[in-house]
Design a protein around this motif. Structure first.
Motif, PDB file in Angstrom:
ATOM      1  N   THR A   1     -14.370   1.289   2.678  1.00  0.00           N
ATOM      2  CA  THR A   1     -14.839   2.628   2.314  1.00  0.00           C
ATOM      3  C   THR A   1     -13.668   3.587   2.162  1.00  0.00           C
ATOM      4  OG1 THR A   1     -16.934   2.270   3.448  1.00  0.00           O
ATOM      5  CG2 THR A   1     -16.298   4.556   3.047  1.00  0.00           C
ATOM      6  N   ALA A   2     -12.756   3.560   3.136  1.00  0.00           N
ATOM      7  CA  ALA A   2     -11.588   4.442   3.075  1.00  0.00           C
ATOM      8  C   ALA A   2     -10.728   4.131   1.862  1.00  0.00           C
ATOM      9  CB  ALA A   2     -10.771   4.301   4.353  1.00  0.00           C
ATOM     10  N   TYR A   3     -10.575   2.863   1.564  1.00  0.00           N
ATOM     11  CA  TYR A   3      -9.774   2.453   0.393  1.00  0.00           C
ATOM     12  C   TYR A   3     -10.418   2.945  -0.899  1.00  0.00           C
ATOM     13  CZ  TYR A   3      -7.880  -0.650  -3.212  1.00  0.00           C
ATOM     14  OH  TYR A   3      -7.313  -1.149  -4.359  1.00  0.00           O
ATOM     15  N   ASN A   4     -11.728   2.741  -1.050  1.00  0.00           N
ATOM     16  CA  ASN A   4     -12.421   3.164  -2.273  1.00  0.00           C
ATOM     17  C   ASN A   4     -12.339   4.667  -2.454  1.00  0.00           C
ATOM     18  OD1 ASN A   4     -13.128   0.542  -2.926  1.00  0.00           O
ATOM     19  ND2 ASN A   4     -15.107   0.642  -1.909  1.00  0.00           N
ATOM     20  N   ASN A   5     -12.507   5.443  -1.360  1.00  0.00           N
ATOM     21  CA  ASN A   5     -12.391   6.898  -1.453  1.00  0.00           C
ATOM     22  C   ASN A   5     -10.998   7.304  -1.908  1.00  0.00           C
ATOM     23  OD1 ASN A   5     -15.030   7.292  -0.631  1.00  0.00           O
ATOM     24  ND2 ASN A   5     -14.510   7.585   1.525  1.00  0.00           N
ATOM     25  N   ALA A   6      -9.985   6.652  -1.354  1.00  0.00           N
ATOM     26  CA  ALA A   6      -8.603   6.976  -1.718  1.00  0.00           C
ATOM     27  C   ALA A   6      -8.321   6.639  -3.171  1.00  0.00           C
ATOM     28  CB  ALA A   6      -7.645   6.237  -0.792  1.00  0.00           C
ATOM     29  N   VAL A   7      -8.790   5.484  -3.624  1.00  0.00           N
ATOM     30  CA  VAL A   7      -8.552   5.068  -5.021  1.00  0.00           C
ATOM     31  C   VAL A   7      -9.178   6.049  -5.999  1.00  0.00           C
ATOM     32  CG1 VAL A   7      -9.106   3.303  -6.747  1.00  0.00           C
ATOM     33  CG2 VAL A   7      -8.235   2.622  -4.515  1.00  0.00           C
TER      34      VAL A   7
ATOM     35  N   ALA B   1       0.290   9.920 -13.857  1.00  0.00           N
ATOM     36  CA  ALA B   1       0.662   8.501 -13.740  1.00  0.00           C
ATOM     37  C   ALA B   1       1.725   8.250 -12.675  1.00  0.00           C
ATOM     38  CB  ALA B   1       1.142   7.972 -15.088  1.00  0.00           C
ATOM     39  N   ALA B   2       2.789   9.070 -12.665  1.00  0.00           N
ATOM     40  CA  ALA B   2       3.885   8.808 -11.724  1.00  0.00           C
ATOM     41  C   ALA B   2       3.412   8.898 -10.279  1.00  0.00           C
ATOM     42  CB  ALA B   2       5.030   9.789 -11.965  1.00  0.00           C
ATOM     43  N   GLN B   3       2.612   9.948  -9.978  1.00  0.00           N
ATOM     44  CA  GLN B   3       2.106  10.100  -8.608  1.00  0.00           C
ATOM     45  C   GLN B   3       1.073   9.024  -8.286  1.00  0.00           C
ATOM     46  OE1 GLN B   3       0.858  14.211  -9.163  1.00  0.00           O
ATOM     47  NE2 GLN B   3       2.331  14.853  -7.607  1.00  0.00           N
ATOM     48  N   LYS B   4       0.218   8.745  -9.270  1.00  0.00           N
ATOM     49  CA  LYS B   4      -0.821   7.739  -9.053  1.00  0.00           C
ATOM     50  C   LYS B   4      -0.214   6.387  -8.726  1.00  0.00           C
ATOM     51  CE  LYS B   4      -3.265   6.216 -12.567  1.00  0.00           C
ATOM     52  NZ  LYS B   4      -4.292   6.181 -13.621  1.00  0.00           N
ATOM     53  N   ASN B   5       0.797   5.983  -9.480  1.00  0.00           N
ATOM     54  CA  ASN B   5       1.418   4.676  -9.244  1.00  0.00           C
ATOM     55  C   ASN B   5       2.020   4.593  -7.841  1.00  0.00           C
ATOM     56  OD1 ASN B   5       0.714   3.919 -11.801  1.00  0.00           O
ATOM     57  ND2 ASN B   5       2.713   4.344 -12.697  1.00  0.00           N
ATOM     58  N   LYS B   6       2.588   5.699  -7.398  1.00  0.00           N
ATOM     59  CA  LYS B   6       3.179   5.727  -6.057  1.00  0.00           C
ATOM     60  C   LYS B   6       2.123   5.470  -4.982  1.00  0.00           C
ATOM     61  CE  LYS B   6       4.848   9.206  -2.781  1.00  0.00           C
ATOM     62  NZ  LYS B   6       5.197  10.641  -2.630  1.00  0.00           N
ATOM     63  N   TYR B   7       0.991   6.226  -5.068  1.00  0.00           N
ATOM     64  CA  TYR B   7      -0.039   6.063  -4.048  1.00  0.00           C
ATOM     65  C   TYR B   7      -0.768   4.731  -4.177  1.00  0.00           C
ATOM     66  CZ  TYR B   7       0.688  10.976  -2.872  1.00  0.00           C
ATOM     67  OH  TYR B   7       1.238  12.145  -2.466  1.00  0.00           O
ATOM     68  N   MET B   8      -0.979   4.286  -5.447  1.00  0.00           N
ATOM     69  CA  MET B   8      -1.643   2.992  -5.625  1.00  0.00           C
ATOM     70  C   MET B   8      -0.802   1.860  -5.029  1.00  0.00           C
ATOM     71  SD  MET B   8      -4.638   3.217  -6.872  1.00  0.00           S
ATOM     72  CE  MET B   8      -4.893   1.497  -7.232  1.00  0.00           C
ATOM     73  N   ALA B   9       0.513   1.983  -5.160  1.00  0.00           N
ATOM     74  CA  ALA B   9       1.392   0.960  -4.574  1.00  0.00           C
ATOM     75  C   ALA B   9       1.258   0.945  -3.058  1.00  0.00           C
ATOM     76  CB  ALA B   9       2.839   1.227  -4.979  1.00  0.00           C
ATOM     77  N   GLN B  10       1.145   2.150  -2.458  1.00  0.00           N
ATOM     78  CA  GLN B  10       0.962   2.221  -1.002  1.00  0.00           C
ATOM     79  C   GLN B  10      -0.373   1.610  -0.580  1.00  0.00           C
ATOM     80  OE1 GLN B  10       1.429   6.297   0.249  1.00  0.00           O
ATOM     81  NE2 GLN B  10       3.475   6.498  -0.633  1.00  0.00           N
ATOM     82  N   LEU B  11      -1.415   1.920  -1.345  1.00  0.00           N
ATOM     83  CA  LEU B  11      -2.740   1.384  -1.011  1.00  0.00           C
ATOM     84  C   LEU B  11      -2.788  -0.128  -1.162  1.00  0.00           C
ATOM     85  CD1 LEU B  11      -4.971   4.113  -2.699  1.00  0.00           C
ATOM     86  CD2 LEU B  11      -4.767   3.683  -0.252  1.00  0.00           C
ATOM     87  N   GLU B  12      -2.134  -0.634  -2.209  1.00  0.00           N
ATOM     88  CA  GLU B  12      -2.105  -2.090  -2.409  1.00  0.00           C
ATOM     89  C   GLU B  12      -1.366  -2.775  -1.257  1.00  0.00           C
ATOM     90  OE1 GLU B  12      -3.272  -4.310  -4.811  1.00  0.00           O
ATOM     91  OE2 GLU B  12      -4.540  -2.635  -5.398  1.00  0.00           O
ATOM     92  N   ALA B  13      -0.199  -2.198  -0.880  1.00  0.00           N
ATOM     93  CA  ALA B  13       0.670  -2.852   0.101  1.00  0.00           C
ATOM     94  C   ALA B  13       0.178  -2.687   1.537  1.00  0.00           C
ATOM     95  CB  ALA B  13       2.094  -2.304  -0.024  1.00  0.00           C
ATOM     96  N   GLU B  14      -0.585  -1.614   1.825  1.00  0.00           N
ATOM     97  CA  GLU B  14      -0.913  -1.325   3.213  1.00  0.00           C
ATOM     98  C   GLU B  14      -2.416  -1.327   3.521  1.00  0.00           C
ATOM     99  OE1 GLU B  14       2.518   1.995   3.157  1.00  0.00           O
ATOM    100  OE2 GLU B  14       1.446   1.868   5.052  1.00  0.00           O
ATOM    101  N   VAL B  15      -3.242  -1.434   2.478  1.00  0.00           N
ATOM    102  CA  VAL B  15      -4.689  -1.427   2.718  1.00  0.00           C
ATOM    103  C   VAL B  15      -5.365  -2.607   2.013  1.00  0.00           C
ATOM    104  CG1 VAL B  15      -6.810  -0.070   2.675  1.00  0.00           C
ATOM    105  CG2 VAL B  15      -4.593   1.093   2.822  1.00  0.00           C
TER     106      VAL B  15
END
Length: 851
Positions: free
Chosen positions: A75-81, A89-103
């Motif tokens: 649930t937390a992951y879906n809300n964040a995505v 794009a630049a900011q999105k890629n940064k956060y998406m990389a964090q979500l992929e690697a840590e969630v």
């Protein structure tokens, strides 16, 4: 210590879980950066809890499914995505990389952990069924069925157990389910194998197929000694004894294989030796018109080779009698009557060289396929040199003595060519002459006399078996195999050396037709025969029963990557896929703008599903893949498991570089020229630059040009105290495709940007005022100082200003003597001052000194 750690993790889980419940999902259109960061951090916290929930270093026990932590994290992951997808794009890629690697990685690992527990429970159920039957000392069809079902379940579910992340956790799962089940399965393996062989023997006897029955009886005896359960062993032994009692020995076939040799084949192993009842007693055989020289049993004791003193004539009839008193190896008399048969002899086969080898004395033996005439015009050359050989009577083995090999210079451990010609067989009047033989042999003066052995025969997958030998073979092919399923012979599709050319391990691929209708398991008998090592020693024939199980496991997702060379999205599975393209209706793809994109498929390649990406824009893509989008290429053609994943298209993979550092005419300023456009976020971050090994101050000013490839950097006043070369380090800057530059270091001249500052005021004996500054100064125009005497302004027409011999000093001289003698003097710098240092920096404004 481990328990304390687990308690801490559980406490953190409770606290974080309450945070997750209270977190409200933010609508994608309303998300701000601060909201996104909060949601991303919440998801990270949930991912951390999930990480420990599936690790035995945390709270995992290999039995409990952590659904609460899993659902919270998802649930937390879906809300964040959802929130992240609203950012540039630049900011999105940064956060998406964090979500992929840590969630996302922990969500995926948890699903594999849960799947493993489910798979393990399925194995445990089958294990308990078989264990119950073994505890009852039961060996029947029900036991056999339970054994096969457990074996199939272990193979089917093992891949799910092995996908668990973390060696220690994976070992725990394996030990709790797979290893414990394998112990029960292995306990039943030999009893079930013997039971199957007895069943097959019984079936063969009912069909009057005694040779097949004998083979299965031999297999049953071979494995019976490994049955440890005394009750089950006795049950199987009794069944086997009953079959053998009803199995009557007999002659199967009599044939003349060459002029002086006749072969008699039996359905059971016969008694060795030349005793009255021995199968090697010449008086127990007769051949019309011929005398018998000797009789020798083969290694398996199921065939006797009769060697005659006189050759048989071509196109002539002969009668062979086998006496009834010959006994089997277990002393059962052959028959109540002599066995008599007749045949017409004919031989048109030419003799051949079967192999060349070195014996234990270093002599070279040339072995022929049959006896050759001692008067043959035999010629042998080795490496082009003619060699002599020992004189011989009619024989199938010609020996070249070691002394002769030494004479022509043969060396141990080397290979040589050999040519043999002129050998004739023993056919009367019109003997058959061999074709010239050309080959090579390995010479070893202390010859390898040990025979090669089969180390193991085992199942690799649903259609492949692996055969491993204890040494390298000269060759191995389908001709060395006899594979049967019941009475049906199975022809291999291919036989491949999989030991990097050393010819010790071979994979045998079988056709899919080994499985009958509705069959998931196939029991085969594999016979390995006539195989030779490099010294031409022939190994013993080996028979082994094996079972193969249809692969019923779904192909599962492994990875998704963008291949810039082929401009493709390549989605890899854990097994090869069925040829053709995916089922387009079962996959949805969403582009960087979150809108659905229709994928363009290419044909599946090996284990990869291919999507053509040449018409897709750069960015992150989401793939939702349903079950049945692709199938594997197994006989069952299993549908894939459903999954979701992301893949980043980044056509530009070239990292940006710094072309040059440029000196500026502005004090304290320099410019960085990049090889391509870079992102403002990274190019204007003070943390990505250093001067003389020290990070730039946070109040440094940055300016990026319209082409986004030149950054102008202005350092705060006072940062550069003298004009000189400074070492600049640039790092962490990314281009518009998020490629990060390699660290760059070079020198650039930066102009002094430190303003001179009034430090002190003194009055000399001549009533002059002396101003001392922090550095050498120049006076350009008027000084424009504010001078007060006892708080009364002194106008600039009352004094003159000049630079002393000490370049740091400014001298103020009154035009009227005694002007500055009485009272308090204060002097303040102004913006209009003409006082500057050599770099043109004006004096610092608003500094006051008093005297």
């Amino acid at each position: 210590m481990k328990n304390k750690k687990a308690i801490k993790v559980m406490s953190a889980s409770v606290i974080a879980a309450s945070a997750f419940v209270s977190t409200v999902s933010i609508e994608a259109k309303a998300a701000t950066v601060s909201q996104v960061e909060k949601l991303v951090q919440t998801a990270k916290d949930a991912g951390t809890i999930l990480k420990w929930a599936i690790s035995i270093e945390g709270t995992a026990d290999g039995k409990t499914r952590p659904w609460t932590a899993y659902n919270n994290a998802k649930t937390a992951y879906n809300n964040a995505v959802k929130a992240v997808n609203t950012l540039p794009a630049a900011q999105k890629n940064k956060y998406m990389a964090q979500l992929e690697a840590e969630v996302k990685i922990h969500i995926d690992r948890t699903m594999r952990y849960i799947d493993a527990i489910t798979a393990g429970e399925k194995i445990k159920e089958k294990q308990q069924t078989l264990a119950y039957l073994l505890d009852l000392n039961t060996i029947n069809d029900q036991t056999e069925k339970a054994y096969h079902e457990l074996s199939t379940e272990i193979r089917k579910q093992a891949i799910l157990l092995d996908r668990v992340y973390g060696q220690s956790t994976r070992d725990l799962i394996r030990s709790q389910y797979k290893q414990s089940a394998e112990k029960v399965r292995d306990k039943a393996m030999y009893p079930v194998t013997v039971k199957i062989e007895i069943d097959l023997a019984t079936k063969a006897l009912a069909a009057n197929n005694s040779s097949t029955a004998e083979k299965h009886i031999a297999e049953a005896k071979k494995y019976l000694k490994y049955v440890d359960n005394a009750v089950i062993n006795k049950s199987l032994t009794d069944r086997l004894s009953t079959i053998e009692t009803n199995f009557t020995p007999k002659v199967i076939k009599v044939s003349a294989v060459e002029p002086k040799r006749i072969k008699v084949e039996f359905n059971k192993a016969m008694l060795t030796g030349s005793g009255t009842n021995g199968a090697e007693n010449t008086s127990n055989y007769s051949v019309s018109g011929r005398t018998i020289k000797s009789v020798k049993l083969a290694d398996d004791k199921k065939s006797a080779l009769i060697e005659l003193n006189e050759p048989l004539y071509t196109n002539s009839a002969y009668t062979v009698t086998v006496k009834k008193n010959i006994q089997t190896a277990d002393y059962v008399t052959l028959s109540t009557n002599d066995y008599v048969t007749s045949f017409n002899f004919s031989d048109i086969a030419k003799p051949t060289v079967t192999f060349v080898t070195t014996d234990s004395n270093g002599n070279l033996e040339v072995k022929f396929s049959e006896l050759i005439d001692y008067n043959s015009p035999l010629a042998i050359t080795i490496d082009g040199k003619t060699v002599s050989y020992s004189s011989f009577s009619d024989t199938d083995t010609v020996v070249i003595k070691k002394a002769e090999l030494d004479r022509i210079g043969l060396q141990k451990g080397k290979s040589y060519s050999i040519v043999v010609s002129g050998a004739r067989d023993l056919v009367v009047y019109t003997p058959n002459t061999m074709n010239t033989y050309s080959g090579t042999f390995f010479y070893n003066s202390t010859a390898d006399t040990g025979i090669p052995e089969v180390k193991r025969i085992q199942t690799k997958d649903e259609k492949t078996i692996t055969i491993e030998f204890n040494e390298a073979l000269a060759d191995f092919s389908a001709s060395n195999l006899v594979i049967t399923k019941g009475t049906t012979t199975i022809r291999p599709t291919s036989v491949k050396d999989v030991s990097s050319g050393s010819k010790t391990t071979f994979e045998v691929e079988l056709p899919a037709t080994i499985y009958g209708t509705n069959e998931t398991t196939a029991w085969l008998n594999v016979q390995v025969k006539s195989y030779k090592d490099l010294a031409n020693n022939i190994g013993r024939t080996v028979d082994q029963a094996i079972s193969l199980a249809k692969d019923l496991n779904a192909p599962t997702f492994v990875s998704a990557v963008y291949d810039e060379k082929t401009n493709e999205f390549q989605i890899t599975f854990n097994k090869a896929l069925k040829t053709g393209t995916p089922l387009a209706s079962k996959i949805k793809m969403y582009g960087p703008d979150s809108n659905e994109v229709k994928p363009a498929f290419k044909a599946n390649s090996g284990s990869k599903m291919i999507i053509d990406a040449k018409n897709l824009a750069d960015g992150m893509y989401i793939l939702d893949v349903e079950a049945g989008t692709v199938k594997d290429n197994t006989s069952a053609q299993n549908d894939n498991r459903p999954f979701s994943t992301t893949v980043l298209k980044k056509a530009d993979t070239i990292k940006p570089t710094v072309n040059t550092l440029v000196t500026s005419t502005v004090n304290g300023q320099f410019k960085v020229h990049f090889s391509e456009a870079v992102t403002a976020e990274t190019a204007t971050s003070a943390s990505n630059y250093m001067i003389n090994g020290v990070s730039l101050p946070s109040n440094t000013l940055f300016s990026l040009n319209n082409d986004k490839n030149i950054v102008t950097i202005t350092l705060p006043e006072g940062q550069i105290r003298s004009t000189a070369l400074y070492s600049i380090t640039v790092r962490g800057v990314t281009d518009l495709s998020d490629n990060v530059m390699n660290s760059y270091v070079n020198n650039v001249t930066i102009q002094d940007n430190t303003q001179p500052e009034l430090e002190s005021v003194t009055r000399d004996i001549n009533d002059n005022i002396k101003l001392t500054f922090s550095e050498n100064i120049n006076l350009i125009g008027k000084a424009n100082l504010i001078i007060k005497l006892d708080d009364q302004l002194v106008t600039d027409d009352q004094y003159t200003v000049g630079i002393s011999s000490n370049q740091r000093e400014l001298i103020i001289t009154p035009k009227v003597a005694g002007l500055f003698i009485p009272g308090k003097i204060s002097i303040e710098t102004t913006a209009a001052t003409g006082i500057k240092d050599s770099a043109g920096n004006t004096v610092k404004v608003g500094v006051m000194a008093e005297k």
